[in-house]
Design a protein around this motif. Sequence first.
Motif, PDB file in Angstrom:
ATOM      1  N   PHE A 222       0.837  -1.200   0.000  1.00 29.02           N
ATOM      2  CA  PHE A 222       0.000   0.000   0.000  1.00 29.02           C
ATOM      3  C   PHE A 222       0.872   1.251   0.000  1.00 29.02           C
ATOM      4  N   ILE A 223       0.513   2.212  -0.831  1.00 28.46           N
ATOM      5  CA  ILE A 223       1.170   3.517  -0.791  1.00 28.46           C
ATOM      6  C   ILE A 223       0.522   4.388   0.273  1.00 28.46           C
ATOM      7  N   SER A 224      -0.789   4.299   0.415  1.00 29.53           N
ATOM      8  CA  SER A 224      -1.483   5.023   1.484  1.00 29.53           C
ATOM      9  C   SER A 224      -2.656   4.189   1.965  1.00 29.53           C
ATOM     10  N   LEU A 225      -2.936   4.308   3.247  1.00 28.59           N
ATOM     11  CA  LEU A 225      -4.065   3.607   3.859  1.00 28.59           C
ATOM     12  C   LEU A 225      -5.048   4.629   4.431  1.00 28.59           C
ATOM     13  N   ARG A 226      -6.294   4.325   4.286  1.00 25.48           N
ATOM     14  CA  ARG A 226      -7.320   5.152   4.890  1.00 25.48           C
ATOM     15  C   ARG A 226      -7.310   4.950   6.399  1.00 25.48           C
ATOM     16  N   ASP A 227      -7.699   5.958   7.149  1.00 24.81           N
ATOM     17  CA  ASP A 227      -7.777   5.831   8.599  1.00 24.81           C
ATOM     18  C   ASP A 227      -8.745   4.703   8.955  1.00 24.81           C
ATOM     19  N   GLU A 228      -8.301   3.789   9.776  1.00 23.79           N
ATOM     20  CA  GLU A 228      -9.103   2.610  10.100  1.00 23.79           C
ATOM     21  C   GLU A 228     -10.425   2.974  10.748  1.00 23.79           C
ATOM     22  N   ALA A 229     -10.392   3.921  11.669  1.00 27.12           N
ATOM     23  CA  ALA A 229     -11.619   4.304  12.366  1.00 27.12           C
ATOM     24  C   ALA A 229     -12.648   4.877  11.396  1.00 27.12           C
ATOM     25  N   ASP A 230     -12.194   5.643  10.417  1.00 30.11           N
ATOM     26  CA  ASP A 230     -13.115   6.203   9.429  1.00 30.11           C
ATOM     27  C   ASP A 230     -13.741   5.099   8.580  1.00 30.11           C
ATOM     28  N   ALA A 231     -12.923   4.122   8.181  1.00 28.21           N
ATOM     29  CA  ALA A 231     -13.439   3.025   7.361  1.00 28.21           C
ATOM     30  C   ALA A 231     -14.458   2.194   8.146  1.00 28.21           C
ATOM     31  N   ILE A 232     -14.163   1.922   9.392  1.00 23.93           N
ATOM     32  CA  ILE A 232     -15.096   1.166  10.234  1.00 23.93           C
ATOM     33  C   ILE A 232     -16.385   1.933  10.435  1.00 23.93           C
ATOM     34  N   ALA A 233     -16.264   3.241  10.663  1.00 22.63           N
ATOM     35  CA  ALA A 233     -17.460   4.068  10.857  1.00 22.63           C
ATOM     36  C   ALA A 233     -18.335   4.060   9.608  1.00 22.63           C
TER      37      ALA A 233
ATOM     38  N   THR B 244      -2.953   1.201  -3.599  1.00 21.65           N
ATOM     39  CA  THR B 244      -1.897   0.199  -3.726  1.00 21.65           C
ATOM     40  C   THR B 244      -0.779   0.621  -4.683  1.00 21.65           C
ATOM     41  N   ASN B 245       0.368   0.001  -4.473  1.00 22.63           N
ATOM     42  CA  ASN B 245       1.586   0.275  -5.224  1.00 22.63           C
ATOM     43  C   ASN B 245       1.462  -0.209  -6.671  1.00 22.63           C
ATOM     44  N   LEU B 246       2.306   0.324  -7.533  1.00 20.72           N
ATOM     45  CA  LEU B 246       2.269  -0.008  -8.957  1.00 20.72           C
ATOM     46  C   LEU B 246       3.597   0.330  -9.614  1.00 20.72           C
ATOM     47  N   ASP B 247       3.823  -0.275 -10.768  1.00 24.75           N
ATOM     48  CA  ASP B 247       4.908   0.202 -11.612  1.00 24.75           C
ATOM     49  C   ASP B 247       4.582   1.647 -11.981  1.00 24.75           C
ATOM     50  N   GLN B 248       5.558   2.522 -11.779  1.00 21.51           N
ATOM     51  CA  GLN B 248       5.323   3.955 -11.908  1.00 21.51           C
ATOM     52  C   GLN B 248       4.618   4.308 -13.227  1.00 21.51           C
ATOM     53  N   PHE B 249       3.565   5.124 -13.097  1.00 30.11           N
ATOM     54  CA  PHE B 249       2.737   5.549 -14.220  1.00 30.11           C
ATOM     55  C   PHE B 249       2.201   4.360 -15.022  1.00 30.11           C
ATOM     56  N   ALA B 250       2.006   3.256 -14.314  1.00 29.34           N
ATOM     57  CA  ALA B 250       1.425   2.043 -14.916  1.00 29.34           C
ATOM     58  C   ALA B 250       2.217   1.575 -16.126  1.00 29.34           C
ATOM     59  N   THR B 251       3.534   1.757 -16.069  1.00 31.11           N
ATOM     60  CA  THR B 251       4.404   1.360 -17.178  1.00 31.11           C
ATOM     61  C   THR B 251       5.252   0.179 -16.732  1.00 31.11           C
ATOM     62  N   GLY B 252       4.796  -1.023 -17.053  1.00 28.06           N
ATOM     63  CA  GLY B 252       5.527  -2.221 -16.677  1.00 28.06           C
ATOM     64  C   GLY B 252       4.599  -3.369 -16.368  1.00 28.06           C
ATOM     65  N   LEU B 253       5.124  -4.582 -16.480  1.00 27.61           N
ATOM     66  CA  LEU B 253       4.379  -5.796 -16.154  1.00 27.61           C
ATOM     67  C   LEU B 253       5.050  -6.579 -15.033  1.00 27.61           C
ATOM     68  N   VAL B 254       5.976  -5.936 -14.321  1.00 26.90           N
ATOM     69  CA  VAL B 254       6.823  -6.662 -13.378  1.00 26.90           C
ATOM     70  C   VAL B 254       6.594  -6.295 -11.914  1.00 26.90           C
ATOM     71  N   GLY B 255       6.198  -5.045 -11.638  1.00 29.54           N
ATOM     72  CA  GLY B 255       5.957  -4.630 -10.256  1.00 29.54           C
ATOM     73  C   GLY B 255       7.197  -4.231  -9.492  1.00 29.54           C
ATOM     74  N   VAL B 256       8.300  -3.914 -10.189  1.00 25.98           N
ATOM     75  CA  VAL B 256       9.552  -3.561  -9.500  1.00 25.98           C
ATOM     76  C   VAL B 256       9.964  -2.116  -9.757  1.00 25.98           C
ATOM     77  N   ARG B 257       9.138  -1.341 -10.482  1.00 24.12           N
ATOM     78  CA  ARG B 257       9.518   0.014 -10.886  1.00 24.12           C
ATOM     79  C   ARG B 257       8.791   1.059 -10.042  1.00 24.12           C
ATOM     80  N   SER B 258       9.017   1.050  -8.762  1.00 24.33           N
ATOM     81  CA  SER B 258       8.336   1.986  -7.872  1.00 24.33           C
ATOM     82  C   SER B 258       9.266   2.460  -6.765  1.00 24.33           C
ATOM     83  N   PRO B 259       9.269   3.756  -6.457  1.00 17.46           N
ATOM     84  CA  PRO B 259      10.064   4.239  -5.325  1.00 17.46           C
ATOM     85  C   PRO B 259       9.496   3.806  -3.981  1.00 17.46           C
TER      86      PRO B 259
END
Length: 606
Positions: A50-61, A123-138
Amino acid sequence: MPCRSSDGANHVTETVAAIVAAHRAGTVKPAQTVARSYQRIREHNDPAIFISLRDEADAIAEAERLTDPTLPLYSVPVAVKDNIDVKGLPTTAACPAYSYLPAQDATAVAKLRAAGAIIIGKTNLDQFATGLVGVRSPYGIPKNPVRADLVPGGSSSGSAVAVSAGLVPLALGTDTAGSGRVPAMLNNIVGLKPSLGLISNAGLVPACRTLDCISVFSLTVDDAVAALAAMAGPDGADPFSRDRPLAPLAAFPAKLTLGIPKAGQLIFFGDHAAEKAYGEACKRWQALGATLVEFDLEPFYETARLLYEGPWVAERYLVIRDLLASSPEAIHPVTREITIAGARPTAADTFAALYRLQALRRVADRTFAELDAIVLPTAPTVYSTAQVLANPIELNSRLGTYTNFVNLLDLCGLALPSAMRSDGAPFGITLLAPTGRDAKLASIGRVFHADTRLSIGSKALPQPSLAAVPAQAGSDEITIAVVGAHLSGMALNHELTTLDASLLEEAVTAPDYKLYRLDTTPPKPGMLRVEAGAGTSIKLELWAMSPAAFGKFVAAIPPPLSIGTVRLADGRQAKGFIVEPAAIAGAKDISAYGGWRTFMAEKVKG
């Protein structure tokens, strides 16, 4: 609490269908399911998913605020690839320098929420959706939960891993050149790549705007179709959106003709285990009753070469050319190398490629004229992360051997788990067909997946029993949706039965309607369509009748009622009763009752 564990004894609440059923039955509370996702994310402890997660309490609410258990995705946790907008979370496309905070949800996300889904994170991704490998992300490389040394697949790496690892039962990816299918294979899950324009791309950071589509990852085909049904539909905010009604799932056909490439045309790059697994998959199709017919794959290979060797890479360049000019160091080196080539094609190059593509599309049309679908390996082989990092462009290209041509040819696709190899690597096949055959692919693909008896995802959980498909009208019958006095046991039901209509099933509409009590004798409701997601899901019945009977029935309908097209919660459409807008002035809004039968019962009690 049966949803707490991911072991085999408690697999019952792992799929979307099982989660929704448990929520409706009251055996699991929606808030518990949401909390379980967050707990599993912590326990799995892979910060690259995950690059960012929503606040758990907000999601549960949000889950606790849901009051309509008829929603098709009632409190189902969903992860969203971080090139798709989710209000309240930044959109990065895996490039911190590109990050922005969207003012609203992408249309697809808004429709998922309207269907009851709870968004967990991006969720994480190959940067700018360019790739089929999943290793091109900071943001790191998500670990493949099936076999840790393998790449997770891309570009939708985080979404596929999140589903396979059991963190969420459903995730959105995108698919321009295979990003919704290659990760599905590498993670032993289902990847549904819909027809172009079936799901709105409004709120999606484009890779190639003319080819992009939002895709679905899930543990079963039925779960993927449930998500697709919730999101499908035209959208004025997306100029590439198309009005393509989604057909219902059907029984496995008595006659099924599938295309396989001519002998010697498949490429496995020396991977004999993958070659053997594909042969076994073809035998499985034959055992299921399919007839396999050879076709010429070479025109498809030529089409695939157009994607990165032709001018379409210019579309990727358009998205980030300003960033390339101002901060080239902010872009992943491999992504930069691929994308900058998009500045070179000329207008003449582009038109020449378009002319050739049109010719290749006609070849594909002739290929599919005698076939229901074609069956190909999802990818020809698998690679370790170390191998890809050492040879990033060539090995990535190999993984797209059977995926790069699909959107150029306007096909829909369904990636299915097919086998677990002796070396512990997953193998998958993909069904491909012309645009609009999404439901057909799902109808046959679900049977193939069930027949493999493979576990789902990476947790060694058994597949659930294959649900029976809903009853359908015969080929010469018309389905009609009734919401009021024509319901079973109510005052005007005899108008259906005297015409030999037969009850198919109970169902509910999409949450796009309001229900009003009209001042008529006998009492009747009027159902009015409103903005998508701004209404209520209304209970109804589906009946089947002959065309002649349908004509007599419709001719007798008095104003202000009429027959229009009613959208159901599962994405199907049926002819059904609607009311003229002018007739609801002063009428009582009874939408909160969720249906005419409940309203009448409460009225009697009162």
